[in-house]
Design an enzyme around this catalytic site. Structure first.
Site, mmCIF file in Angstrom:
data_model
loop_
_atom_site.group_PDB
_atom_site.id
_atom_site.type_symbol
_atom_site.label_atom_id
_atom_site.label_comp_id
_atom_site.label_asym_id
_atom_site.label_seq_id
_atom_site.Cartn_x
_atom_site.Cartn_y
_atom_site.Cartn_z
ATOM 1 N N PHE A 37 0.825 -1.223 0.000
ATOM 2 C CA PHE A 37 0.000 0.000 0.000
ATOM 3 C C PHE A 37 0.859 1.274 0.000
ATOM 4 O O PHE A 37 0.874 2.051 -0.965
ATOM 5 C CB PHE A 37 -0.932 -0.069 1.222
ATOM 6 N N THR A 151 6.010 2.780 12.902
ATOM 7 C CA THR A 151 4.606 3.080 13.193
ATOM 8 C C THR A 151 4.451 3.684 14.588
ATOM 9 O O THR A 151 5.237 3.383 15.502
ATOM 10 C CB THR A 151 3.775 1.774 13.105
ATOM 11 N N ASP A 152 3.402 4.490 14.763
ATOM 12 C CA ASP A 152 3.096 5.035 16.094
ATOM 13 C C ASP A 152 2.696 3.932 17.069
ATOM 14 O O ASP A 152 2.698 4.142 18.278
ATOM 15 C CB ASP A 152 1.980 6.091 15.995
ATOM 16 N N GLU A 153 2.359 2.738 16.539
ATOM 17 C CA GLU A 153 1.876 1.674 17.433
ATOM 18 C C GLU A 153 2.964 1.179 18.380
ATOM 19 O O GLU A 153 2.675 0.520 19.379
ATOM 20 C CB GLU A 153 1.270 0.524 16.612
ATOM 21 N N TYR A 176 2.430 -7.477 16.283
ATOM 22 C CA TYR A 176 2.853 -6.583 15.193
ATOM 23 C C TYR A 176 3.677 -5.422 15.737
ATOM 24 O O TYR A 176 4.813 -5.192 15.303
ATOM 25 C CB TYR A 176 1.625 -6.046 14.441
ATOM 26 N N LYS A 180 7.714 -4.352 15.304
ATOM 27 C CA LYS A 180 8.171 -3.068 14.746
ATOM 28 C C LYS A 180 9.065 -2.343 15.769
ATOM 29 O O LYS A 180 10.065 -1.733 15.395
ATOM 30 C CB LYS A 180 6.970 -2.190 14.373
ATOM 31 N N LYS A 215 -7.680 -3.844 6.142
ATOM 32 C CA LYS A 215 -7.624 -2.755 7.119
ATOM 33 C C LYS A 215 -8.984 -2.044 7.120
ATOM 34 O O LYS A 215 -9.732 -2.120 6.137
ATOM 35 C CB LYS A 215 -6.504 -1.772 6.758
ATOM 36 N N ARG A 240 -8.404 6.203 16.389
ATOM 37 C CA ARG A 240 -7.207 6.218 15.550
ATOM 38 C C ARG A 240 -7.059 7.612 14.952
ATOM 39 O O ARG A 240 -8.035 8.313 14.728
ATOM 40 C CB ARG A 240 -7.321 5.172 14.417
HETATM 41 P P1 NAD Z 1 1.444 -3.685 3.236
HETATM 42 O O1 NAD Z 1 1.123 -4.889 4.047
HETATM 43 O O2 NAD Z 1 0.403 -3.094 2.342
HETATM 44 O O3 NAD Z 1 2.712 -3.979 2.305
HETATM 45 C C1 NAD Z 1 3.857 -4.652 2.775
HETATM 46 C C2 NAD Z 1 4.705 -4.993 1.549
HETATM 47 O O4 NAD Z 1 5.913 -5.624 2.017
HETATM 48 C C3 NAD Z 1 4.038 -5.985 0.586
HETATM 49 O O5 NAD Z 1 4.248 -5.566 -0.744
HETATM 50 C C4 NAD Z 1 4.752 -7.295 0.872
HETATM 51 O O6 NAD Z 1 4.787 -8.169 -0.250
HETATM 52 C C5 NAD Z 1 6.142 -6.796 1.244
HETATM 53 N N1 NAD Z 1 6.890 -7.751 2.086
HETATM 54 C C6 NAD Z 1 6.437 -8.395 3.193
HETATM 55 N N2 NAD Z 1 7.392 -9.187 3.678
HETATM 56 C C7 NAD Z 1 8.485 -9.023 2.890
HETATM 57 C C8 NAD Z 1 9.795 -9.554 2.901
HETATM 58 N N3 NAD Z 1 10.196 -10.431 3.835
HETATM 59 N N4 NAD Z 1 10.671 -9.163 1.950
HETATM 60 C C9 NAD Z 1 10.281 -8.283 0.982
HETATM 61 N N5 NAD Z 1 9.049 -7.768 0.914
HETATM 62 C C10 NAD Z 1 8.161 -8.121 1.852
HETATM 63 O O7 NAD Z 1 1.983 -2.608 4.280
HETATM 64 P P2 NAD Z 1 1.798 -1.033 4.301
HETATM 65 O O8 NAD Z 1 0.525 -0.693 4.959
HETATM 66 O O9 NAD Z 1 2.112 -0.505 2.967
HETATM 67 O O10 NAD Z 1 2.970 -0.640 5.326
HETATM 68 C C11 NAD Z 1 4.288 -0.390 4.857
HETATM 69 C C12 NAD Z 1 5.161 -0.046 6.045
HETATM 70 O O11 NAD Z 1 4.629 1.087 6.732
HETATM 71 C C13 NAD Z 1 5.256 -1.155 7.087
HETATM 72 O O12 NAD Z 1 6.580 -1.203 7.551
HETATM 73 C C14 NAD Z 1 4.308 -0.707 8.180
HETATM 74 O O13 NAD Z 1 4.713 -1.208 9.433
HETATM 75 C C15 NAD Z 1 4.459 0.789 8.102
HETATM 76 N N6 NAD Z 1 3.282 1.568 8.549
HETATM 77 C C16 NAD Z 1 2.052 1.311 8.060
HETATM 78 C C17 NAD Z 1 0.971 2.102 8.454
HETATM 79 C C18 NAD Z 1 -0.413 1.884 7.899
HETATM 80 O O14 NAD Z 1 -1.362 2.553 8.340
HETATM 81 N N7 NAD Z 1 -0.606 1.007 6.931
HETATM 82 C C19 NAD Z 1 1.165 3.133 9.384
HETATM 83 C C20 NAD Z 1 2.466 3.362 9.877
HETATM 84 C C21 NAD Z 1 3.515 2.585 9.438
HETATM 85 P P1 TYD Z 2 -6.692 -1.473 11.347
HETATM 86 O O1 TYD Z 2 -7.112 -0.848 10.048
HETATM 87 O O2 TYD Z 2 -6.491 -2.951 11.397
HETATM 88 O O3 TYD Z 2 -5.380 -0.688 11.822
HETATM 89 P P2 TYD Z 2 -4.612 -0.764 13.259
HETATM 90 O O4 TYD Z 2 -5.047 -1.957 13.994
HETATM 91 O O5 TYD Z 2 -3.182 -0.870 12.827
HETATM 92 O O6 TYD Z 2 -4.927 0.520 13.945
HETATM 93 O O7 TYD Z 2 -7.761 -1.098 12.438
HETATM 94 C C1 TYD Z 2 -8.104 0.258 12.689
HETATM 95 C C2 TYD Z 2 -9.085 0.265 13.837
HETATM 96 O O8 TYD Z 2 -10.299 -0.358 13.396
HETATM 97 C C3 TYD Z 2 -8.627 -0.538 15.036
HETATM 98 O O9 TYD Z 2 -9.084 0.108 16.217
HETATM 99 C C4 TYD Z 2 -9.336 -1.879 14.879
HETATM 100 C C5 TYD Z 2 -10.628 -1.507 14.189
HETATM 101 N N1 TYD Z 2 -11.169 -2.512 13.257
HETATM 102 C C6 TYD Z 2 -12.521 -2.895 13.362
HETATM 103 O O10 TYD Z 2 -13.260 -2.413 14.229
HETATM 104 N N2 TYD Z 2 -12.995 -3.839 12.475
HETATM 105 C C7 TYD Z 2 -12.209 -4.390 11.524
HETATM 106 O O11 TYD Z 2 -12.698 -5.275 10.754
HETATM 107 C C8 TYD Z 2 -10.844 -3.969 11.410
HETATM 108 C C9 TYD Z 2 -9.936 -4.559 10.377
HETATM 109 C C10 TYD Z 2 -10.371 -3.025 12.309
#
Ligand code: NAD
Ligand code: TYD
Length: 364
Positions: A37, A151-153, A176, A180, A215, A240
């Site tokens: 993503f 991540t902030d988590e 998770y 991280k 998500k 969130r």
């Molecule tokens: P995502 O799950 O959409 O994508 C992860 C990507 O990493 C995928 O393309 C997957 O194929 C690749 N991948 C997984 N394991 C791998 C490996 N061993 N070697 C090579 N590639 C691999 O994740 P995202 O939501 O795009 O998040 C990207 C980064 O940002 C992550 O590090 C996540 O912790 C961080 N992040 C995400 C969010 C969020 O809201 N999604 C917020 C803060 C930080």
């Molecule tokens: P998510 O998108 O999984 O992100 P994160 O857990 O990393 O914050 O979830 C966002 C919020 O939504 C979290 O409080 C969990 C809640 N949630 C639901 O209530 N239902 C769902 O099906 C999912 C995936 C998340």
């Protein structure tokens, strides 16, 4: 061996130039996890805004990695894809040996909390071991800049008051976020011990195009488009802070260019919402009734509230979130509306099995 100060001096030298000049000094970067993503949004944004830049994207193509996310780049001679695992030392060494690399940006991760509760193994392997293998390869190849996307988590959960700053102690609560946080600590140890030229960014919940429909926001939009119910965990009171993915990507860009080695930068959207409020907003924007809300068993260890103080990034990096949530959410809905085939293809694969395992026994 270079110390952190030497690396910082080089960054300060970079920072004294204008933005374009800074990027002229970066000709070739490696991005990991670019088929996911945030990574796919970052790759596209960087290629669009920096005309001299080439990007090599390393991705293992797990369930979350989708080549379709960057299909528009096929034929672009400034973009190359290498399929492989960040934990595979010889593979990473080979890619880094192809040509000099100015920076590595590590997005690759297992990223979904619910999956980490079902099986934490891949989270430890990719998020921790993978980061260590990648950093060692960068050290061998003497890559001058490394950015760890975190991540902030890692800060754990807030009560009703307060914000996470970069000084907030790490207190992760899920497999998770623990994985991280472990990676962040490894990065810190490498900076301190080896003068490894790393910067860490920590961002709140992203939304926008190309997010895997597991998500909250893309799951709920794609369910509602098919008149399916949306599973709200617990009472929906959890809060969130939402940020548009392009604001996050611009933050990573700024930290890559101007972040000081060894420093952490928080990014957030200043848009705190309880899940149930967000859910009702989505229902309204999609013209659906509240009868589609299903309250389901809460996520174990569910963090109550995330909220970010991002003043350091604003003051030091000159970054600011630009996308208004109302506008960004509507655009995201429009994107999913016009990409229903993309969602359908994902849902017809492994995702369906996971969906069953995750929700099959939880519907209240
Ligand atoms: P995502 O799950 O959409 O994508 C992860 C990507 O990493 C995928 O393309 C997957 O194929 C690749 N991948 C997984 N394991 C791998 C490996 N061993 N070697 C090579 N590639 C691999 O994740 P995202 O939501 O795009 O998040 C990207 C980064 O940002 C992550 O590090 C996540 O912790 C961080 N992040 C995400 C969010 C969020 O809201 N999604 C917020 C803060 C930080
Ligand atoms: P998510 O998108 O999984 O992100 P994160 O857990 O990393 O914050 O979830 C966002 C919020 O939504 C979290 O409080 C969990 C809640 N949630 C639901 O209530 N239902 C769902 O099906 C999912 C995936 C998340």
């Amino acid at each position: 061996m270079e110390g952190p100060c030497d690396a910082n001096e080089r960054v300060m030298a970079l920072s004294s130039c204008g933005l374009e000049t800074e990027f002229c000094l970066m000709h070739r970067i490696v991005v990991t996890g670019g088929c996911g993503f945030i990574g796919s949004n970052f790759v596209r944004l960087m290629l669009e805004t920096h005309r001299e830049l080439s990007i090599v994207n390393i991705d293992k193509l797990t369930y979350a990695g989708n080549l379709e996310n960057l299909a528009d780049l096929s034929g672009n001679d400034r973009y190359a894809f290498r399929r492989g695992d960040i934990g595979d030392q010889s593979f990473i060494d080979t890619v880094l040996a192809e040509a000099p690399v100015d920076a590595v940006v590590n997005f690759a991760a297992e990223s979904h909390v619910d999956r980490s509760i079902l099986d934490s193994g891949p989270f430890v392997q990719t998020n921790i071991v993978g980061t260590q293998v990648l950093m060692d390869a960068c050290r061998r190849a003497e890559v001058p800049r490394y950015l760890q996307v975190s991540t902030d988590e890692v800060y754990g959960s807030l009560g009703a008051e307060g914000f996470f700053t970069e000084e907030t102690p790490l207190a992760p609560n899920s497999p998770y976020s623990s994985s991280k946080a472990a990676a962040d600590l490894l990065v810190r140890g490498y900076v301190h011990t080896f003068g490894f030229p790393a910067v860490i960014t920590r961002c709140s919940n992203n939304y926008g195009p190309y997010q895997f429909p597991e998500k909250l926001i893309p799951l709920f939009i794609s369910n509602l488009l098919k008149d399916e119910a949306v599973p709200v965990y617990g009472t929906g009171e959890n809060i969130r802070d939402w940020i548009h993915v392009l604001d996050h990507c611009r933050g990573i860009e700024a930290a890559l260019l101007r972040g000081r080695v060894g420093e952490v930068y928080n990014f957030g959207g200043r848009t705190e919402l309880p899940n149930i409020v967000l859910t009702k907003t989505l229902l309204k924007l999609l013209g659906k009734g509240e009868n589609l809300i299903r309250y389901v068993t809460d996520r174990p260890g569910h963090d109550l509230r995330y909220a970010i103080d991002c003043r350091k990034a604003e003051e030091e990096l000159g970054w600011r979130p630009q996308v208004r949530f109302e506008q960004g959410l509507q655009e995201t809905i429009d994107w999913y509306l016009s990409h229903q085939d993309w969602v359908a293809r994902i849902r017809s694969g492994d995702y369906l099995k996971y969906y069953e395992q995750q929700y099959g026994s939880r519907l209240a």
